[in-house]
Scaffold this motif. Structure first.
Motif, PDB file in Angstrom:
ATOM      1  N   GLN A  19      -5.308  14.648 -20.584  1.00  0.00           N
ATOM      2  CA  GLN A  19      -5.466  13.869 -21.816  1.00  0.00           C
ATOM      3  C   GLN A  19      -6.754  13.058 -21.780  1.00  0.00           C
ATOM      4  OE1 GLN A  19      -3.608  13.907 -24.730  1.00  0.00           O
ATOM      5  NE2 GLN A  19      -5.435  12.807 -25.415  1.00  0.00           N
ATOM      6  N   GLN A  20      -7.081  12.497 -20.641  1.00  0.00           N
ATOM      7  CA  GLN A  20      -8.328  11.739 -20.512  1.00  0.00           C
ATOM      8  C   GLN A  20      -9.532  12.646 -20.748  1.00  0.00           C
ATOM      9  OE1 GLN A  20      -7.953  10.006 -16.633  1.00  0.00           O
ATOM     10  NE2 GLN A  20      -6.376   8.565 -17.281  1.00  0.00           N
ATOM     11  N   LEU A  21      -9.451  13.859 -20.257  1.00  0.00           N
ATOM     12  CA  LEU A  21     -10.528  14.826 -20.484  1.00  0.00           C
ATOM     13  C   LEU A  21     -10.639  15.167 -21.978  1.00  0.00           C
ATOM     14  CD1 LEU A  21     -12.602  16.474 -18.821  1.00  0.00           C
ATOM     15  CD2 LEU A  21     -10.923  18.310 -18.745  1.00  0.00           C
ATOM     16  N   LEU A  22      -9.500  15.383 -22.620  1.00  0.00           N
ATOM     17  CA  LEU A  22      -9.494  15.656 -24.060  1.00  0.00           C
ATOM     18  C   LEU A  22     -10.142  14.518 -24.838  1.00  0.00           C
ATOM     19  CD1 LEU A  22      -5.978  17.095 -24.982  1.00  0.00           C
ATOM     20  CD2 LEU A  22      -8.145  18.300 -24.950  1.00  0.00           C
ATOM     21  N   ASP A  23      -9.826  13.301 -24.447  1.00  0.00           N
ATOM     22  CA  ASP A  23     -10.342  12.131 -25.153  1.00  0.00           C
ATOM     23  C   ASP A  23     -11.868  12.055 -25.103  1.00  0.00           C
ATOM     24  OD1 ASP A  23      -7.754  11.389 -25.782  1.00  0.00           O
ATOM     25  OD2 ASP A  23      -7.617   9.864 -24.217  1.00  0.00           O
ATOM     26  N   GLN A  24     -12.474  12.714 -24.142  1.00  0.00           N
ATOM     27  CA  GLN A  24     -13.927  12.680 -24.001  1.00  0.00           C
ATOM     28  C   GLN A  24     -14.633  13.686 -24.912  1.00  0.00           C
ATOM     29  OE1 GLN A  24     -15.300  12.823 -19.884  1.00  0.00           O
ATOM     30  NE2 GLN A  24     -13.240  12.206 -19.266  1.00  0.00           N
ATOM     31  N   VAL A  25     -13.888  14.653 -25.426  1.00  0.00           N
ATOM     32  CA  VAL A  25     -14.502  15.689 -26.265  1.00  0.00           C
ATOM     33  C   VAL A  25     -14.258  15.346 -27.725  1.00  0.00           C
ATOM     34  CG1 VAL A  25     -14.591  18.146 -26.832  1.00  0.00           C
ATOM     35  CG2 VAL A  25     -14.169  17.425 -24.494  1.00  0.00           C
ATOM     36  N   THR A  26     -15.281  14.786 -28.333  1.00  0.00           N
ATOM     37  CA  THR A  26     -15.216  14.502 -29.758  1.00  0.00           C
ATOM     38  C   THR A  26     -16.235  15.391 -30.447  1.00  0.00           C
ATOM     39  OG1 THR A  26     -16.822  12.730 -29.533  1.00  0.00           O
ATOM     40  CG2 THR A  26     -14.488  12.121 -29.405  1.00  0.00           C
ATOM     41  N   TYR A  27     -16.107  15.514 -31.731  1.00  0.00           N
ATOM     42  CA  TYR A  27     -17.006  16.385 -32.462  1.00  0.00           C
ATOM     43  C   TYR A  27     -17.269  15.787 -33.826  1.00  0.00           C
ATOM     44  CZ  TYR A  27     -12.270  17.829 -33.524  1.00  0.00           C
ATOM     45  OH  TYR A  27     -10.934  17.825 -33.834  1.00  0.00           O
ATOM     46  N   ASN A  28     -18.333  16.242 -34.432  1.00  0.00           N
ATOM     47  CA  ASN A  28     -18.698  15.765 -35.765  1.00  0.00           C
ATOM     48  C   ASN A  28     -17.553  16.070 -36.723  1.00  0.00           C
ATOM     49  OD1 ASN A  28     -21.216  15.115 -34.741  1.00  0.00           O
ATOM     50  ND2 ASN A  28     -22.025  17.149 -35.189  1.00  0.00           N
ATOM     51  N   GLY A  29     -17.196  15.092 -37.549  1.00  0.00           N
ATOM     52  CA  GLY A  29     -16.121  15.303 -38.515  1.00  0.00           C
ATOM     53  C   GLY A  29     -14.755  15.136 -37.905  1.00  0.00           C
ATOM     54  N   ALA A  30     -14.655  14.458 -36.751  1.00  0.00           N
ATOM     55  CA  ALA A  30     -13.370  14.318 -36.074  1.00  0.00           C
ATOM     56  C   ALA A  30     -12.329  13.635 -36.954  1.00  0.00           C
ATOM     57  CB  ALA A  30     -13.539  13.546 -34.775  1.00  0.00           C
ATOM     58  N   SER A  31     -12.776  12.791 -37.869  1.00  0.00           N
ATOM     59  CA  SER A  31     -11.814  12.093 -38.715  1.00  0.00           C
ATOM     60  C   SER A  31     -11.292  12.973 -39.844  1.00  0.00           C
ATOM     61  CB  SER A  31     -12.450  10.833 -39.300  1.00  0.00           C
ATOM     62  OG  SER A  31     -13.549  11.203 -40.110  1.00  0.00           O
ATOM     63  N   ASN A  32     -11.963  14.075 -40.105  1.00  0.00           N
ATOM     64  CA  ASN A  32     -11.549  14.959 -41.180  1.00  0.00           C
ATOM     65  C   ASN A  32     -10.892  16.200 -40.586  1.00  0.00           C
ATOM     66  OD1 ASN A  32     -11.210  16.616 -43.340  1.00  0.00           O
ATOM     67  ND2 ASN A  32     -13.330  16.551 -44.041  1.00  0.00           N
ATOM     68  N   GLY A  33      -9.585  16.175 -40.463  1.00  0.00           N
ATOM     69  CA  GLY A  33      -8.856  17.258 -39.831  1.00  0.00           C
ATOM     70  C   GLY A  33      -8.852  18.558 -40.610  1.00  0.00           C
ATOM     71  N   ASN A  34      -9.340  18.551 -41.847  1.00  0.00           N
ATOM     72  CA  ASN A  34      -9.295  19.756 -42.660  1.00  0.00           C
ATOM     73  C   ASN A  34     -10.643  20.449 -42.757  1.00  0.00           C
ATOM     74  OD1 ASN A  34      -6.587  19.417 -43.233  1.00  0.00           O
ATOM     75  ND2 ASN A  34      -7.025  18.028 -44.899  1.00  0.00           N
TER      76      ASN A  34
END
Length: 153
Positions: A19-34
């Motif tokens: 989970q900690q590893l997942l938390d480090q991978v963000t991407y552009n538009g992360a707030s827009n799940g669609n």
């Protein structure tokens, strides 16, 4: 996925590291799940065991009707079809997608060191497999998303 302190799972530590590893991978538009398209999910990722179990645990946290919908799609999955999590124009577990999916996501910044994340994932998975399977390594090293969604956790 956040495991409650009272969850009695044989691999809580490695799942938390994942989970900690997942938390480090963000991407552009992360707030827009669609903002993803079906073409992003036309070849679902193969998952390591820690990813597969984490995904199955996420499904367990959903409302029963949503979980059943996802499991039915997983049962009907064909290798030439869309990922069973992608329907109604979006990924049903967008915020909790496996690392393998995140690393392939076109929104993930090109500067992200995918090799390092893949290496870290391999280390966490080895720990997970050791904790869960002990000396009996599973025959299957990777699972499809559909197989993962059908795990009994």
């Amino acid at each position: 996925m956040r495991l409650a302190a009272d969850v009695a799972h044989p691999a809580v530590e490695s799942l938390e590291k994942y989970q900690q590893l997942l938390d480090q991978v963000t991407y552009n538009g992360a707030s827009n799940g669609n903002s993803r398209s079906a073409s992003d999910c036309d070849r679902p990722a193969l998952l390591l065991w820690v990813e597969a179990v984490a995904l199955a645990l996420e499904v367990e946290q959903l409302a029963e009707s949503e979980a059943e919908k996802i499991r039915l799609r997983a049962e009907q999955y064909r290798p030439d079809g869309l990922c069973p999590l992608f329907f109604d124009g979006r990924c049903r577990l967008e915020k909790n997608r496996p690392l393998s999916c995140r690393l392939r996501d076109p929104r993930t910044p090109p500067s992200l060191d995918r090799t390092r994340f893949a290496a870290d994932l391999a280390v966490i998975n080895r720990q997970f497999v050791s904790e869960v399977f002990h000396s009996l390594a599973p025959e299957t090293k990777q699972l499809t998303v559909a197989e993962s969604l059908l795990l009994d956790v």
